[in-house]
Design a protein around this motif. Structure first.
Motif, PDB file in Angstrom:
ATOM      1  N   ALA A 108      85.051  60.779  23.094  1.00 35.86           N
ATOM      2  CA  ALA A 108      83.845  61.782  23.401  1.00 35.86           C
ATOM      3  C   ALA A 108      82.588  60.887  23.691  1.00 35.86           C
ATOM      4  N   PHE A 109      81.622  61.602  24.514  1.00 35.25           N
ATOM      5  CA  PHE A 109      80.322  61.013  24.925  1.00 35.25           C
ATOM      6  C   PHE A 109      79.407  62.141  24.871  1.00 35.25           C
ATOM      7  N   THR A 110      77.991  61.875  24.191  1.00 33.48           N
ATOM      8  CA  THR A 110      77.140  63.013  24.181  1.00 33.48           C
ATOM      9  C   THR A 110      75.762  62.006  24.624  1.00 33.48           C
ATOM     10  N   TYR A 111      74.902  62.973  25.301  1.00 34.05           N
ATOM     11  CA  TYR A 111      73.721  62.456  25.974  1.00 34.05           C
ATOM     12  C   TYR A 111      72.626  63.336  25.603  1.00 34.05           C
ATOM     13  N   ALA A 112      71.559  63.127  24.830  1.00 33.65           N
ATOM     14  CA  ALA A 112      70.237  63.932  24.651  1.00 33.65           C
ATOM     15  C   ALA A 112      69.543  63.925  25.813  1.00 33.65           C
ATOM     16  N   SER A 116      65.390  68.777  22.519  1.00 33.36           N
ATOM     17  CA  SER A 116      66.017  70.328  22.536  1.00 33.36           C
ATOM     18  C   SER A 116      67.371  70.488  23.116  1.00 33.36           C
ATOM     19  N   ASN A 117      67.779  69.556  24.023  1.00 30.60           N
ATOM     20  CA  ASN A 117      69.024  69.714  24.827  1.00 30.60           C
ATOM     21  C   ASN A 117      69.928  68.541  25.093  1.00 30.60           C
ATOM     22  N   THR A 118      71.225  68.807  24.798  1.00 29.37           N
ATOM     23  CA  THR A 118      72.338  67.784  24.629  1.00 29.37           C
ATOM     24  C   THR A 118      73.203  68.256  25.463  1.00 29.37           C
ATOM     25  N   VAL A 119      73.966  67.396  26.193  1.00 29.93           N
ATOM     26  CA  VAL A 119      75.232  67.474  26.798  1.00 29.93           C
ATOM     27  C   VAL A 119      76.410  66.513  26.346  1.00 29.93           C
ATOM     28  N   GLY A 120      77.549  66.983  26.515  1.00 30.13           N
ATOM     29  CA  GLY A 120      78.665  65.859  26.263  1.00 30.13           C
ATOM     30  C   GLY A 120      79.798  66.396  26.795  1.00 30.13           C
ATOM     31  N   THR A 173      86.515  68.977  27.475  1.00 26.14           N
ATOM     32  CA  THR A 173      85.764  69.898  27.200  1.00 26.14           C
ATOM     33  C   THR A 173      84.240  69.703  27.498  1.00 26.14           C
ATOM     34  N   PRO A 174      83.520  69.832  28.637  1.00 27.35           N
ATOM     35  CA  PRO A 174      82.268  69.649  28.770  1.00 27.35           C
ATOM     36  C   PRO A 174      81.612  70.506  28.224  1.00 27.35           C
ATOM     37  N   THR A 175      80.276  70.120  27.443  1.00 25.82           N
ATOM     38  CA  THR A 175      79.519  70.933  26.520  1.00 25.82           C
ATOM     39  C   THR A 175      77.943  70.818  26.606  1.00 25.82           C
ATOM     40  N   SER A 190      81.135  75.268  25.285  1.00 25.62           N
ATOM     41  CA  SER A 190      82.003  74.402  25.821  1.00 25.62           C
ATOM     42  C   SER A 190      82.961  75.104  26.755  1.00 25.62           C
ATOM     43  N   LEU A 191      83.012  74.454  27.972  1.00 19.99           N
ATOM     44  CA  LEU A 191      84.278  74.853  29.031  1.00 19.99           C
ATOM     45  C   LEU A 191      85.434  74.123  28.624  1.00 19.99           C
TER      46      LEU A 191
END
Length: 435
Positions: A108-112, A116-120, A173-175, A190-191
């Motif tokens: 998994a990878f997350t990016y702030a 207030s907003n984070t995607v992963g 799961t893109p989130t 998540s989709l």
């Protein structure tokens, strides 16, 4: 430059994970994994209110708002020991399944994007069923029909043949998560894209009771894809109490056309919905306790939940299935900050057994009977960017016994008994990089 190099590495790891996951087979809470991410797995899968890695999105999409920009990669060695013991008209048959070692990756990878907003995005094996009986071990399914049902008594001189099933599932799961109230409240979604494949072998004796006899067994792998979604919320109620909840929709999958004569609804094998609620409690400066309650709605999927005793052709809408009921699971975890660089974890997971005695014959192929799971783990911070983690799980043996019936006369007649059994071992190692 560093981020560009990392993205290239992530792409390579994603391809590798896709290949490795082709051999995945989890079966702990029914056929779902007891947890996602090595840190959560060390606490028996608990973590809906305690996100600690990018893999937290698999439990609660809102959790990625707390973890910043990071990459997590885990690999599990999973070893289920399963088998059966049957007594049929004075004859005893006992066997253990082969194929006892599986290697299951997740990443998994997350990016702030800002405060207030984070995607992963995450990729992981959601679950699976696998059995592999050979030689005389396969004799339980070597039968001749007695009317509308089958006796597991092997014909004289039968030497056996490969028998078993293999179900594998991959989730991507893109989130996205957004925080409110100065970071105290987060929501996420998540989709879910799911890919699964299935193969059965050695079940030719059941072709005569199928709506599509040529689509029951030994047709190589069938594949299907589907879509669903997951939503979650995380609330830091106080400095020491956090509460979380998530809901995953039923994932509607395409049909296994090559096995339309085996599974109900012409090969339809959807992934059931789940929901989880829980809390995390910092009871001392160095100690955090977690508790999650999860529900898996197996009853939503006819191929899984239809009783094996249904008097209808295999593959029909009301055709026999595995007879699994929906289950509840309680997960308890503890985390100790032993030193500034070392965290130690423990956990206990107790789930209901979805299988009843009436369905033991079908569930010889899928003995997902586990109830108790004991876990432990640790994380060591190598430096301010890198962590290494590990977790272990042991699930002691559980067995279910039922009566075997001949229904050819229209009235069920008992002719034997069978016990299915299973225990499990798992060890997971993980690497994390925090940006």
């Amino acid at each position: 430059m560093e981020l560009m190099v990392f993205k290239r590495s992530l792409l390579a790891a994603s391809v590798a994970a896709t290949l490795f996951t082709a051999g995945a087979a989890h079966a702990t809470n029914g056929y779902f994994s007891h947890g996602f991410g090595v840190k959560s797995m060390g606490m028996a899968g608990a973590g809906v209110a305690l996100p600690q890695s990018a893999m937290s999105m698999a439990t609660n999409p809102a959790g990625i708002a707390d973890v910043g920009t990071r990459f997590d990669f885990d690999v599990s060695w999973f070893s289920p020991k399963r088998g059966y013991d049957a007594t049929v008209m004075g004859n005893h048959i006992s066997a253990d399944s082969g194929s006892n070692n599986f290697y299951i990756p997740e990443l998994a990878f997350t990016y702030a994007l800002d405060s207030s907003n984070t995607v992963g995005i995450a990729m992981y094996g959601n679950g699976g069923l696998n059995t592999d009986y050979s030689g005389t071990a396969a004799s339980l399914f070597s039968t001749q029909p007695y009317g509308t049902f089958y006796s597991p008594l092997a014909p004289p001189g039968y030497t056996g043949g490969p028998t078993g099933v293999d179900l594998q599932q991959l989730f991507i799961t893109p989130t996205y998560a957004h925080t409110f109230m100065d970071g105290k409240l987060s929501v996420g979604a998540s989709l879910i894209f799911a890919h699964q494949k299935f193969r059965a072998k050695g079940l030719g004796a059941f072709a005569g009771m199928s709506s599509s006899p040529s689509n029951v067994t030994s047709n190589e792998y069938a594949k299907s894809n589907g879509w669903g979604g997951k939503i979650g919320v995380l609330w830091h109620a106080t400095d020491v109490v956090s509460l979380g909840a998530s809901y995953q929709s039923k994932v509607h999958m395409g049909k296994f056309d090559k096995y339309s004569g085996l599974f109900a609804q012409g090969g339809k094998f959807d992934i059931p919905s789940t929901w989880t609620v829980g809390g995390a409690f910092r009871v001392a400066p160095d100690w955090t306790l977690t508790t999650d309650f999860e529900r898996i709605n197996y009853s939503e999927v006819k191929a899984i939940s239809n009783p094996s005793t249904n008097q209808a052709p295999l593959g029909s809408d009301n055709g026999p299935g595995f007879g699994w009921k929906s289950i509840n699971i309680v997960k308890l975890g503890a985390q100790w900050q032993a030193t500034p660089d070392l965290q130690v974890r423990f956990g206990y997971n107790h789930g209901q057994n979805p299988i009843e005695g009436r369905d033991v014959l079908f569930n010889t192929l899928a003995p997902g009977v586990m109830t108790s799971h004991y876990t432990a783990g640790f994380t060591y911070a190598v430096d301010k960017h890198q962590e290494i983690s590990a977790a272990v799980m042991y699930a002691p043996k559980v067995s279910v016994t039922g009566t075997l019936y001949d229904t050819s006369s229209g009235t069920p007649v008992a002719y034997g008994t069978e016990t299915i059994r299973m225990k499990e071992y798992e060890a997971t190692v993980g690497y994390s990089y925090k940006f």
